[in-house]
Scaffold this motif. Structure first.
Motif, PDB file in Angstrom:
ATOM      1  N   THR A  20      28.105  32.444  45.368  1.00 16.31           N
ATOM      2  CA  THR A  20      28.754  31.568  46.345  1.00 16.31           C
ATOM      3  C   THR A  20      29.261  32.325  47.570  1.00 16.31           C
ATOM      4  OG1 THR A  20      30.845  31.803  45.125  1.00 16.31           O
ATOM      5  CG2 THR A  20      29.433  29.922  44.570  1.00 16.31           C
ATOM      6  N   GLY A  21      28.975  33.611  47.654  1.00 15.78           N
ATOM      7  CA  GLY A  21      29.430  34.414  48.784  1.00 15.78           C
ATOM      8  C   GLY A  21      30.470  35.434  48.372  1.00 15.78           C
ATOM      9  N   GLY A  22      30.506  36.533  49.073  1.00 16.75           N
ATOM     10  CA  GLY A  22      31.437  37.594  48.731  1.00 16.75           C
ATOM     11  C   GLY A  22      30.814  38.597  47.775  1.00 16.75           C
ATOM     12  N   LEU A  23      31.657  39.463  47.226  1.00 12.37           N
ATOM     13  CA  LEU A  23      31.196  40.549  46.365  1.00 12.37           C
ATOM     14  C   LEU A  23      32.011  40.613  45.085  1.00 12.37           C
ATOM     15  CD1 LEU A  23      30.624  43.634  48.718  1.00 12.37           C
ATOM     16  CD2 LEU A  23      28.876  42.497  47.346  1.00 12.37           C
ATOM     17  N   ARG A  24      31.371  41.142  44.057  1.00 11.34           N
ATOM     18  CA  ARG A  24      32.064  41.543  42.834  1.00 11.34           C
ATOM     19  C   ARG A  24      31.850  43.049  42.690  1.00 11.34           C
ATOM     20  NH1 ARG A  24      29.588  38.729  39.483  1.00 11.34           N
ATOM     21  NH2 ARG A  24      31.105  37.038  39.175  1.00 11.34           N
ATOM     22  N   ILE A  25      32.938  43.806  42.797  1.00 11.01           N
ATOM     23  CA  ILE A  25      32.867  45.265  42.717  1.00 11.01           C
ATOM     24  C   ILE A  25      33.523  45.698  41.411  1.00 11.01           C
ATOM     25  CG2 ILE A  25      33.465  47.443  43.817  1.00 11.01           C
ATOM     26  CD1 ILE A  25      33.542  46.035  46.467  1.00 11.01           C
ATOM     27  N   THR A  26      32.788  46.491  40.639  1.00  8.88           N
ATOM     28  CA  THR A  26      33.257  46.926  39.328  1.00  8.88           C
ATOM     29  C   THR A  26      33.290  48.448  39.281  1.00  8.88           C
ATOM     30  OG1 THR A  26      32.292  44.981  38.269  1.00  8.88           O
ATOM     31  CG2 THR A  26      32.865  46.822  36.844  1.00  8.88           C
ATOM     32  N   VAL A  27      34.431  48.981  38.878  1.00 11.40           N
ATOM     33  CA  VAL A  27      34.594  50.416  38.660  1.00 11.40           C
ATOM     34  C   VAL A  27      34.837  50.623  37.176  1.00 11.40           C
ATOM     35  CG1 VAL A  27      35.978  52.465  39.136  1.00 11.40           C
ATOM     36  CG2 VAL A  27      35.506  50.827  40.971  1.00 11.40           C
ATOM     37  N   GLU A  28      33.973  51.398  36.543  1.00 11.73           N
ATOM     38  CA  GLU A  28      34.089  51.673  35.108  1.00 11.73           C
ATOM     39  C   GLU A  28      34.354  53.159  34.918  1.00 11.73           C
ATOM     40  OE1 GLU A  28      31.741  50.625  30.912  1.00 11.73           O
ATOM     41  OE2 GLU A  28      30.845  50.171  32.875  1.00 11.73           O
ATOM     42  N   LEU A  29      35.467  53.479  34.265  1.00 11.68           N
ATOM     43  CA  LEU A  29      35.892  54.862  34.061  1.00 11.68           C
ATOM     44  C   LEU A  29      36.040  55.146  32.567  1.00 11.68           C
ATOM     45  CD1 LEU A  29      38.727  55.068  36.760  1.00 11.68           C
ATOM     46  CD2 LEU A  29      36.356  55.821  37.006  1.00 11.68           C
ATOM     47  N   PRO A  30      35.909  56.415  32.169  1.00  8.98           N
ATOM     48  CA  PRO A  30      36.130  56.750  30.751  1.00  8.98           C
ATOM     49  C   PRO A  30      37.573  56.453  30.348  1.00  8.98           C
ATOM     50  CG  PRO A  30      34.988  58.534  31.889  1.00  8.98           C
ATOM     51  CD  PRO A  30      35.447  57.575  32.950  1.00  8.98           C
ATOM     52  N   ALA A  31      37.718  55.870  29.170  1.00  5.81           N
ATOM     53  CA  ALA A  31      39.065  55.577  28.669  1.00  5.81           C
ATOM     54  C   ALA A  31      39.748  56.865  28.232  1.00  5.81           C
ATOM     55  CB  ALA A  31      38.987  54.597  27.512  1.00  5.81           C
ATOM     56  N   ALA A  32      41.075  56.860  28.300  1.00  6.99           N
ATOM     57  CA  ALA A  32      41.829  58.021  27.846  1.00  6.99           C
ATOM     58  C   ALA A  32      41.666  58.186  26.341  1.00  6.99           C
ATOM     59  CB  ALA A  32      43.298  57.859  28.211  1.00  6.99           C
ATOM     60  N   ASP A  33      41.598  59.429  25.910  1.00  8.63           N
ATOM     61  CA  ASP A  33      41.455  59.726  24.491  1.00  8.63           C
ATOM     62  C   ASP A  33      42.813  59.542  23.825  1.00  8.63           C
ATOM     63  OD1 ASP A  33      40.861  60.609  21.989  1.00  8.63           O
ATOM     64  OD2 ASP A  33      40.139  62.586  22.604  1.00  8.63           O
ATOM     65  N   THR A  56      35.666  52.732  27.538  1.00  7.93           N
ATOM     66  CA  THR A  56      35.813  52.709  28.991  1.00  7.93           C
ATOM     67  C   THR A  56      36.902  51.723  29.400  1.00  7.93           C
ATOM     68  OG1 THR A  56      34.126  50.990  29.276  1.00  7.93           O
ATOM     69  CG2 THR A  56      33.397  53.295  29.361  1.00  7.93           C
ATOM     70  N   VAL A  57      37.366  51.889  30.629  1.00 11.29           N
ATOM     71  CA  VAL A  57      38.253  50.905  31.264  1.00 11.29           C
ATOM     72  C   VAL A  57      37.566  50.422  32.535  1.00 11.29           C
ATOM     73  CG1 VAL A  57      40.371  51.864  30.297  1.00 11.29           C
ATOM     74  CG2 VAL A  57      39.509  52.738  32.460  1.00 11.29           C
ATOM     75  N   VAL A  58      37.802  49.165  32.885  1.00  5.17           N
ATOM     76  CA  VAL A  58      37.065  48.536  33.975  1.00  5.17           C
ATOM     77  C   VAL A  58      38.046  47.886  34.939  1.00  5.17           C
ATOM     78  CG1 VAL A  58      35.310  46.835  34.593  1.00  5.17           C
ATOM     79  CG2 VAL A  58      35.110  48.109  32.449  1.00  5.17           C
ATOM     80  N   LEU A  59      37.846  48.160  36.220  1.00  8.89           N
ATOM     81  CA  LEU A  59      38.584  47.492  37.289  1.00  8.89           C
ATOM     82  C   LEU A  59      37.586  46.651  38.084  1.00  8.89           C
ATOM     83  CD1 LEU A  59      41.189  47.113  38.997  1.00  8.89           C
ATOM     84  CD2 LEU A  59      40.406  49.053  40.376  1.00  8.89           C
ATOM     85  N   THR A  60      37.848  45.358  38.166  1.00  8.91           N
ATOM     86  CA  THR A  60      36.951  44.441  38.868  1.00  8.91           C
ATOM     87  C   THR A  60      37.701  43.777  40.011  1.00  8.91           C
ATOM     88  OG1 THR A  60      35.749  43.990  36.821  1.00  8.91           O
ATOM     89  CG2 THR A  60      35.410  42.462  38.635  1.00  8.91           C
ATOM     90  N   VAL A  61      37.114  43.822  41.201  1.00 12.05           N
ATOM     91  CA  VAL A  61      37.688  43.177  42.386  1.00 12.05           C
ATOM     92  C   VAL A  61      36.631  42.237  42.947  1.00 12.05           C
ATOM     93  CG1 VAL A  61      38.684  43.505  44.677  1.00 12.05           C
ATOM     94  CG2 VAL A  61      39.153  45.176  42.865  1.00 12.05           C
ATOM     95  N   GLU A  62      36.957  40.940  42.999  1.00 11.48           N
ATOM     96  CA  GLU A  62      36.046  39.929  43.542  1.00 11.48           C
ATOM     97  C   GLU A  62      36.694  39.267  44.750  1.00 11.48           C
ATOM     98  OE1 GLU A  62      33.884  37.260  40.904  1.00 11.48           O
ATOM     99  OE2 GLU A  62      34.866  38.237  39.196  1.00 11.48           O
TER     100      GLU A  62
END
Length: 360
Positions: A342-355, A279-285
């Motif tokens: 401490t406030g705010g959000l952690r948003i994580t998007v996990e997608l299948p990695a390219a073959d 997988t690949v992961v995009l995290t925005v905090e």
């Protein structure tokens, strides 16, 4: 679809069982006849009229046996076919109820696992997903109607004011009408984007999430500076497959949401793209106000906003995270929202990695 009437499956199975039973009986009687007719019987073969006596005694017995097999086959086959097809009747009844609009009904077929029960369980799962999808679409349509009605009502009110007072300065009214119309256009485009992603009507290509994250951060840097938010990006090569335009929209929505829902001053946003096995992961905090887990669970619903403290010029249309969720699901990924201590959000998007073998 209109079809001409025909025999039921139960009748067909009954006739099949009966036919097979009759064939087995005929073969068995034929074998007996051959045995009596062809094999030499010491002590009997010299009896005058032996063969005719065998025929006279064997034929009635064979007829009675075949008649019994026919009656037994029809009766037993009818009962056995009915018992075997009973689960199919329940599935058919549930299908008709679903076709009439009742999606809450479930078959819940008892018994151990077999083909009919696998079909019933799969049908129950489909009904549950369809019911949830229809309920979501109904909520979405109701919310969209409400959101679209607001700018239309405002536009009508402004036009009524301009018509009632011709001497009024039209500059202010035109400016407000322009802002309201822009919001209505943005909302309509967002609704179309959600529909397009939900239908998966897009062409897939190789995409690097880290490059999309950098592009989104560069595009939104002026907005971050205006809000006094420090924007940081990091990450490695994160190859996946999907729609470049939709995945860029996903990344842009996440970064935009993190900027506008932040501290009044000296806020921060961290964007990171990384790879995991498969997988690949995009995290925005982001920093910001405290968010409860209950509130975080509702933020991906259409037209839900985390706080009322949003600048009017960047308030959005309430579809930012809903679009992110739809695009993520359309790419077979998962979206996770976690409140930061401490406030705010952690948003994580996990997608299948390219073959990697796809290029070979």
């Amino acid at each position: 679809m209109d079809r001409p009437p025909g025999l039921s499956v139960r009748v067909k199975l009954t006739l099949s069982y009966t036919g097979f039973l009759m064939l087995a009986g005929v073969l068995m009687l034929g074998a007996g006849w051959l045995f009596l007719n062809r094999v030499s019987h010491v002590g009997l073969i010299l009896i005058p009229g032996y063969r005719s006596a065998v025929v006279r005694s064997f034929a009635p017995t064979a007829a009675v046996a075949l008649t019994f097999l026919l009656v037994f086959g029809l009766g037993g086959g009818w009962l056995l076919a009915g018992r075997m097809l009973a689960p199919l009747t329940r599935i058919t009844d549930a299908t008709r109820m679903a076709a009439d609009g009742s999606l809450s009904h479930r078959i819940r077929l008892p018994g151990r696992k077999d083909e009919f029960r696998e079909l019933a369980d799969a049908f129950d799962t489909m009904l549950a997903r369809l019911e949830a999808h229809v309920a979501g679409q109904q909520r979405f349509a109701a919310n969209a109607s409400h959101e679209l009605r607001t700018p239309l009502a405002i536009s009508k009110a402004l036009l009524d004011v301009a018509r009632a007072d011709p001497d009024r300065d039209t500059g202010e009214i035109i400016a407000r009408l322009h802002a309201v119309n822009t919001r209505a256009i943005d909302l309509t485009e967002a609704l179309l984007l959600v529909s397009r992603a939900d239908q998966r009507s897009f062409t897939r290509a190789d995409v690097d999430l880290s490059l999309l994250a950098e592009e989104a951060a560069e595009m939104l840097l002026p907005l971050a500076e205006k809000h006094g938010v420090t924007l940081r990006t990091s990450g490695d090569i994160t190859p996946t497959t999907g729609s470049p335009a939709l995945l860029l929209q996903l990344t842009t929505n996440l970064v935009h949401n993190a900027i506008v829902h932040n501290l009044p001053e000296r806020g921060s946003v961290w964007v990171h793209a990384g790879a995991r096995p498969g997988t690949v992961v995009l995290t925005v905090e982001n920093t910001g106000e405290q968010v409860t887990p209950q509130l975080a669970a509702t933020l991906t619903e259409p037209f839900q906003r985390g706080t009322e403290r949003v600048h009017a010029d960047h308030a959005g249309v309430g579809l930012g995270l809903a679009i992110v969720k739809t695009i993520t699901q359309a790419h077979d990924g998962t979206l996770t929202l976690t409140p930061r201590p401490t406030g705010g959000l952690r948003i994580t998007v996990e997608l299948p990695a390219a073959d990697p073998r796809a290029d070979n």
